[in-house]
Design an enzyme around this catalytic site. Structure first.
Site, mmCIF file in Angstrom:
data_model
loop_
_atom_site.group_PDB
_atom_site.id
_atom_site.type_symbol
_atom_site.label_atom_id
_atom_site.label_comp_id
_atom_site.label_asym_id
_atom_site.label_seq_id
_atom_site.Cartn_x
_atom_site.Cartn_y
_atom_site.Cartn_z
ATOM 1 C CB SER A 563 -56.853 -65.405 -0.960
ATOM 2 O OG SER A 563 -56.368 -66.176 -2.023
ATOM 3 C CG HIS A 679 -60.515 -69.014 -2.825
ATOM 4 N ND1 HIS A 679 -59.577 -69.417 -1.895
ATOM 5 C CD2 HIS A 679 -60.106 -67.794 -3.266
ATOM 6 C CE1 HIS A 679 -58.620 -68.501 -1.802
ATOM 7 N NE2 HIS A 679 -58.932 -67.505 -2.609
#
Length: 707
Positions: A563, A679
């Site tokens: 991320s 995610h």
């Protein structure tokens, strides 16, 4: 490529486009052929899967009335099982669990790849729940009402279609709801801007609008405080990622406007019973940034500003967390990234400013200033050095029970249950060890050390080294970093890292670089916006320190992040390729000139800057790995990129485009994209084991080349 050149790979941002997915399948096949064909890959994948499925793992719980609830995944429950038990059963080595909701059965019955996204249970009877279900791991979810007595979804109950919904109970027949009501009701980042009060049996579209955020806001949400004697409703306005406002709502039917709680918009504020607790991130009322302050809520609303100072930071100590029981506040701080804990009790008696209170506060490394009222404090013992302690659950309306988890890099987690005593602040003798996590890798000969690297501007940067005690020379080393969004890198037990890396002779390193919260607000703000390069400099300084100490060499040093940590990996690849032997980036953020136009990216401009602002665009281009790729110059180390088609937070186009440009420029890169996973990159243990096997096979091959 400069920001003026057209982007030849924009077509890869079409998440489910035929051409883009065809490209993804080709890259996946290449990566699987390169890494997954060898027998060693399957051995590693099985080893990781064994760790993930191990039935000795601690089943962490949340109390809802008399029951303790847990969500569990293993080989027999791939998508997961929501289940419950009692404290009496939970104390046993093998508790009897009552199944509540089987996601595997639900997914099969409905033909959907459901993933668990949480629940909200209505107190005090704890019969009715709002269950959130995600399709294949996305942040967006559907909401359905569930009956915890009949263990069925409620026919004609509350139900909300897929969106990034915010929802919570008011009472049996009303809920707070923020979801996609059409144009103008969602922010650019895809989060609700409206707060509505929805009554059972009425159309969702007709729910009463109580609050409307501005189009430029990040989100808004409402919630109900059902504490007996303190019932009230609040609205939270998220202006951007780091600024917010809190409003106390008037009674239903009143014409009075919402009452803004007058705290700085960069402060965290919450209310428990009669207390308002504020954590300012800038100096306020004469108190330092990073402090923790308590006010009498009614007095504060009336204009009073006398605070009980519960914590004041210093150069080495920062606030980590606070959690209420009914009558006490559990304070967690970190000294050089290791946990310390206390239990604080409001009310008459020696406070932080009295002689007795000052002595207690000084011994604990916390504030000793006078407060509005006396607060007693007592240490919560049992936290070893170089470890992390965190409160995993309390029930602040009904009692002083708490669940506390303690772990370290080589120390499996231990879950404790205790009760904060009303008479003396803490009843340490009454705390019990409920669960002990299994030792899932051999730690013989391994040690944990903490070192400090010196960054370019002279800042001391902490990092942990976990590895062999007596290695005769440099060896394969994996360095992890994040450096953003106030996320701290703290000691934790990872059996996956233990099995896949440490047990094979590797050294693992975790860096606490700026942009995180290791040393409070100052540590985070030092790397905001145009100063993001400070995080990059810190990470490079740790890499150089590792080689200077003889722990590893550049050729043996691999790095990993995800991320925002994926942005860090991209920056290291393009800025300092000479320092590393291999790079792994998970669900990475890499195109810093278009991130704000992709999915949730608009919410991160407060962290990085806004590419549409001429003042920010130059520094964003300089830190954008996608725009800093060069075909000439030093060779790049091999890169492995991992992402997910169902990631609706960081767009998979970041990783796709980066891989395409690196291939075009002749740099070594492998790419793999799960079609599901969100995610997190995976929704089940099988996907996670596959990903970890890819990562550690890639790293081991490049950092320990055959002689």
């Amino acid at each position: 490529m400069s920001d003026e050149d057209p982007d030849p790979y924009l077509w890869l941002e079409d998440v489910t486009g035929e051409a883009a997915l065809g490209w993804v399948r080709e890259r996946n096949d290449e990566t699987v052929a390169a890494l997954a064909a060898a027998p060693a890959f399957k051995v590693l994948e099985r080893a990781v899967r064994e760790v993930l499925d191990d039935d000795g793992r601690i089943p962490y719980v949340v109390r809802r009335g008399r029951h303790l609830y847990n969500f569990w995944q293993d080989a027999g429950h791939v998508r997961g099982l929501w289940r419950r038990t009692t404290l009496e059963e939970y104390r046993k080595d093998r508790p009897a669990w009552e199944p509540v909701l089987d996601l595997d059965a639900l997914a099969e019955a409905e033909g959907e790849k459901w993933a668990w996204a949480g629940s909200a249970v209505l107190a005090p009877d704890h019969r009715h729940a709002l269950v959130m279900l995600s399709r294949d791991g996305a942040d967006a979810c559907v909401v359905r009402e569930f009956d915890l007595r009949t263990l069925r979804f409620v026919a004609d109950g509350f139900e909300v279609a897929e969106a990034k919904t915010r929802v919570g109970w008011i009472d049996r027949d009303r809920i707070w709801i923020g979801t996609d009501f059409g144009p103008g009701t969602m922010s650019e980042s895809g989060y609700p801007l409206q707060v509505r009060r929805w009554r059972r049996g009425t159309p969702l579209a007709e729910a009463e609008t109580v609050y409307q955020g501005l189009p430029t806001d990040l989100s808004a949400s409402g919630w109900h405080d059902d504490t007996p004697g303190f019932e009230r409703d609040f609205v939270h306005r998220q202006i951007d990622f780091w600024r917010q406002e809190l409003f106390l709502l008037p009674e239903p039917g009143s014409d009075a406007p919402p009452l803004k709680i007058e705290v700085p918009d960069d402060a965290s504020a919450s209310v428990h019973r009669q207390w308002l607790v504020v954590a300012p991130k800038s100096p306020w009322l004469g108190h330092e940034a990073g402090s923790l302050l308590a006010f009498d809520f009614d007095a504060f609303r009336a204009g009073g500003r006398e605070a009980a100072v519960l914590f004041t930071p210093d150069e080495r100590t920062a606030l980590a967390d606070w959690n209420w029981t009914r009558n006490h506040l559990i304070l967690t701080t970190r000294a050089d990234v290791s946990s310390r804990m206390e239990i604080l009790t409001p009310g008459p008696g020696p406070g932080p400013g009295t002689e007795a209170g000052a002595a207690a506060g000084s011994a604990a490394g916390t504030a000793t200033e006078a407060g509005a009222r006396g607060w007693r404090r007592a240490p919560l013992a049992g936290v070893p050095p170089l470890s992390t302690a965190s409160v995993t659950g309390t029930d602040p309306d009904s009692g002083d029970e708490y669940f506390l988890n303690v772990s370290g890099y080589l120390q499996p987690s231990t879950l404790y249950r205790g009760t904060a005593d009303s008479s003396d602040g803490v009843d340490g003798a009454d705390s019990e060890s409920l669960k002990q996590g299994p030792a899932l890798f051999d730690t013989t000969g391994l040690v944990v050390r903490q070192h400090f690297a010196t960054s370019e501007d002279g800042t001391r940067v902490p990092y942990f080294v976990i590895g062999p005690e007596d290695r005769p020379g440099p060896g394969p080393t994996l360095l992890y970093g994040y450096g953003g969004f106030e996320v701290s890198q703290v000691p934790y037990y990872s059996a996956v890292t233990g099995r896949a890396w440490l047990a094979r002779g590797g050294t693992h390193v975790v860096a606490g670089i700026r942009g995180g919260h290791e040393y409070g607000p100052r540590w985070h703000r030092a790397a905001l916006g145009a100063n993001r390069v400070r995080a990059f400099e810190d990470f490079a300084a740790v890499a150089r320190d590792l080689t200077a100490r003889g722990i590893t060499t550049a050729a043996q040093l691999g790095i990993e992040g995800g991320s925002n940590g994926g942005l860090l990996m991209g920056a290291m690849l393009t800025r300092h390729p000479e320092l590393f032997g291999a790079v792994v980036a998970h669900v990475p953020l890499l195109d810093m000139l278009r991130f704000h136009r992709l999915l949730a990216g608009a919410s991160w401009t407060a962290e990085y800057g806004n590419p549409d602002d001429p003042a920010d665009r130059p520094h964003l281009e300089r830190i954008s790995p996608y725009h800093q790729i060069r075909a000439d110059g030093p060779p790049y180390p091999p890169l492995l990129l991992l992402t997910s088609t169902r990631d609706d937070r960081v767009h998979p186009g970041h990783a796709r485009k980066m891989a395409a440009r690196l291939r075009e420029s002749g740099h070594p890169v492998l790419f793999h994209e799960h079609l599901g996973g969100g995610h997190a990159g995976a929704t089940d243990h099988g996907q996670t084991a596959f990903n970890e096997a890819l990562v550690h096979t890639f790293l081991w091959e490049h950092l320990t080349p055959a002689k």
